[in-house]
Design a protein around this motif. Sequence first.
Motif, short mmCIF file in Angstrom:
data_model
loop_
_atom_site.label_atom_id
_atom_site.label_comp_id
_atom_site.label_asym_id
_atom_site.label_seq_id
_atom_site.Cartn_x
_atom_site.Cartn_y
_atom_site.Cartn_z
N ILE A 3 8.17 -7.66 -7.95
CA ILE A 3 6.76 -7.59 -8.33
C ILE A 3 5.94 -8.62 -7.55
O ILE A 3 4.81 -8.35 -7.12
N ASP A 4 6.52 -9.78 -7.31
CA ASP A 4 5.80 -10.84 -6.59
C ASP A 4 5.76 -10.60 -5.08
O ASP A 4 4.74 -10.87 -4.44
N GLN A 5 6.86 -10.09 -4.51
CA GLN A 5 6.98 -10.04 -3.06
C GLN A 5 6.80 -8.65 -2.46
O GLN A 5 6.28 -8.51 -1.35
N VAL A 6 7.25 -7.62 -3.17
CA VAL A 6 7.22 -6.26 -2.61
C VAL A 6 5.97 -5.50 -3.02
O VAL A 6 5.29 -4.89 -2.19
N LEU A 7 5.66 -5.53 -4.31
CA LEU A 7 4.58 -4.69 -4.82
C LEU A 7 3.22 -4.96 -4.18
O LEU A 7 2.50 -4.00 -3.85
N PRO A 8 2.82 -6.22 -3.96
CA PRO A 8 1.50 -6.44 -3.33
C PRO A 8 1.38 -5.77 -1.96
O PRO A 8 0.35 -5.17 -1.63
N LYS A 9 2.43 -5.85 -1.16
CA LYS A 9 2.40 -5.24 0.17
C LYS A 9 2.28 -3.72 0.07
O LYS A 9 1.54 -3.09 0.84
N LEU A 10 3.01 -3.14 -0.86
CA LEU A 10 3.02 -1.68 -0.97
C LEU A 10 1.71 -1.14 -1.54
O LEU A 10 1.24 -0.07 -1.11
N MET A 11 1.12 -1.84 -2.49
CA MET A 11 -0.17 -1.38 -3.02
C MET A 11 -1.25 -1.49 -1.96
O MET A 11 -2.12 -0.61 -1.84
N THR A 12 -1.19 -2.54 -1.15
CA THR A 12 -2.14 -2.67 -0.04
C THR A 12 -1.91 -1.57 0.99
O THR A 12 -2.85 -0.94 1.48
N GLU A 13 -0.66 -1.33 1.31
CA GLU A 13 -0.28 -0.32 2.31
C GLU A 13 -0.76 1.07 1.91
O GLU A 13 -1.24 1.85 2.75
N THR A 14 -0.65 1.41 0.63
CA THR A 14 -1.00 2.76 0.17
C THR A 14 -2.43 2.87 -0.32
O THR A 14 -2.91 3.99 -0.58
N GLY A 15 -3.12 1.74 -0.46
CA GLY A 15 -4.52 1.78 -0.88
C GLY A 15 -4.73 2.07 -2.35
O GLY A 15 -5.86 2.37 -2.77
N ILE A 16 -3.69 1.98 -3.14
CA ILE A 16 -3.82 2.17 -4.59
C ILE A 16 -3.93 0.80 -5.24
O ILE A 16 -3.01 -0.02 -5.15
N ASP A 17 -5.07 0.55 -5.87
CA ASP A 17 -5.27 -0.78 -6.46
C ASP A 17 -4.94 -0.83 -7.95
O ASP A 17 -4.85 -1.92 -8.52
N LEU A 18 -4.75 0.33 -8.58
CA LEU A 18 -4.32 0.34 -9.98
C LEU A 18 -3.28 1.45 -10.16
O LEU A 18 -3.54 2.62 -9.86
N TRP A 19 -2.10 1.05 -10.61
CA TRP A 19 -0.98 1.99 -10.76
C TRP A 19 -0.55 1.98 -12.22
O TRP A 19 -0.27 0.91 -12.79
N ILE A 20 -0.53 3.15 -12.81
CA ILE A 20 -0.13 3.29 -14.21
C ILE A 20 1.18 4.07 -14.27
O ILE A 20 1.28 5.17 -13.71
N VAL A 21 2.18 3.48 -14.92
CA VAL A 21 3.47 4.14 -15.11
C VAL A 21 3.72 4.19 -16.61
O VAL A 21 3.73 3.14 -17.28
N MET A 22 3.88 5.38 -17.15
CA MET A 22 4.03 5.51 -18.60
C MET A 22 5.14 6.50 -18.94
O MET A 22 5.40 7.45 -18.21
N SER A 23 5.79 6.24 -20.07
CA SER A 23 6.86 7.13 -20.54
C SER A 23 7.00 7.00 -22.04
O SER A 23 6.71 5.94 -22.62
N ARG A 24 7.50 8.07 -22.63
CA ARG A 24 7.89 8.00 -24.03
C ARG A 24 9.40 7.80 -24.12
O ARG A 24 10.15 8.15 -23.20
N GLU A 25 9.83 7.28 -25.23
CA GLU A 25 11.23 6.92 -25.43
C GLU A 25 12.15 8.11 -25.19
O GLU A 25 11.94 9.20 -25.72
N TYR A 26 13.18 7.88 -24.35
CA TYR A 26 14.21 8.85 -23.97
C TYR A 26 13.70 9.97 -23.07
O TYR A 26 14.39 10.97 -22.86
N ASN A 27 12.51 9.80 -22.53
CA ASN A 27 12.01 10.73 -21.52
C ASN A 27 11.41 9.91 -20.39
O ASN A 27 10.26 10.09 -20.01
#
Length: 449
Positions: free
Chosen positions: A42-66
């Motif tokens: 999260i500290d080292q990889v994610l900032p580079k990748l969000m800058t690279e792809t131009g996505i400044d807000l990423w939402i990841v969501m799931s319900r239990e067991y899916n």
Amino acid sequence: MKYGILFYITLSFSLASWAQQPAVLSQRDQAEIIDQWLEERIDQVLPKLMTETGIDLWIVMSREYNEDPVIRTLLPATWHAARRRTILVMYQPAPNQPVETYAIARYDVGKSFKKAWNPEAQPDQWEALIQLVQSKNPKKIGLNFAMDYGHADGLTHTDFSLFTEKLPENLKSRVVSAQTLAVRWLETRTPSEMATYRHIQELAHYIIAQGLSSEVITPGVTSTDDVVWFYREKIKEMKLDTWFHPTVDIQRPDPASQEANRSFAVRPGDEIIMPGDLLHIDFGITYLRLNTDTQELAYVLKPGETEVPAFLNDALQVGNRLQDILTSNYIQGKSGNEILKASRQQMEKEGIRGSIYTHPLGFYGHSAGPTIGMWDNQGNTPGAGDFPLHANTGYAIELNAVVFVKEWNKDVRIMLEEGAFFDGQKVTYYNGRQRRILPIPRSSFYLGN
């Protein structure tokens, strides 16, 4: 006598070294490493990748067991699943800046995602999410829906519908697929992960070698399924996991044996292992959330034989040459389809028959990234085959070379697979690759007449 004693000690040390089991951390220590690596990513990889792809807000969501395949890589080691509905939000205020992480949940999600929802003040979880999104006013809102990768398509229709219904009209046009960001997150390896991957592959090689030995195999008695289930038990005994059921199959000079022509869509049948058999294993383990995928060969010595016949090792060298052809075409920025095409052109030029079906390897055994051929498609693979090769990514170099062996008067299929790392310049096998077929039994004083 002194020389004899020295030779005996040297031989004993060599055999002991071969038999030494690589270390496996306790469950507690594994959890600590997994969580430490997650913070690093999260500290080292994610900032580079969000800058690279131009996505400044990423939402990841799931319900239990899916669970979304991505959320599995974001949860702490002590979480075996999402809880109720788990919503993770990652926001980058400006390019190349640290990423802010939030959990729209009743509790912190590990050390990395702090609770950002107070159900007593705002009972509606969706409203809490929308309030956070509005406060950040992002340019692009990345969600995990994707055409080309199941790994990046983990958002359910229900959650997508509920989220977009609540999202204000002025923000709806900012919703985009996070496919590239999800793939880049899954495929990118950190220095810490790479420093450990050799050991993980060494574990796989150790288990494979033990199964393909006289410790497990008694010719005329042991069946291929016996060996398969030895591997399953060994994995559990060593407190490891696997992501697929192993396969052990046989090629032999008997004209009735047609293993070299078997479709990979058909699992090989159970057979008794006999002297003169060429065995093939397909095997993988999971350790510290990283996977291996390995295929190797072994030969059961016939009475009077002291080593694997040279003609079989010669056939293996053709497979090694095909590996070299493939990895020499690993050029950063080239797509999987381009790498496959260049490799097949060189194969044909050198008169090598066979197939290439190499895939990314990491958090998943068949992971996200550029697909380089498929066993049932040696042409372009739309979508996943168009993805470009990036530095700091891992692969299972998987292929086969078909070699006519005159001593058997038939084709032999040399099926090989080894984990490897691409650093942007070259491919390096994690723990080497098979260059000689394993003999069963291994060398001893008592072989031969």
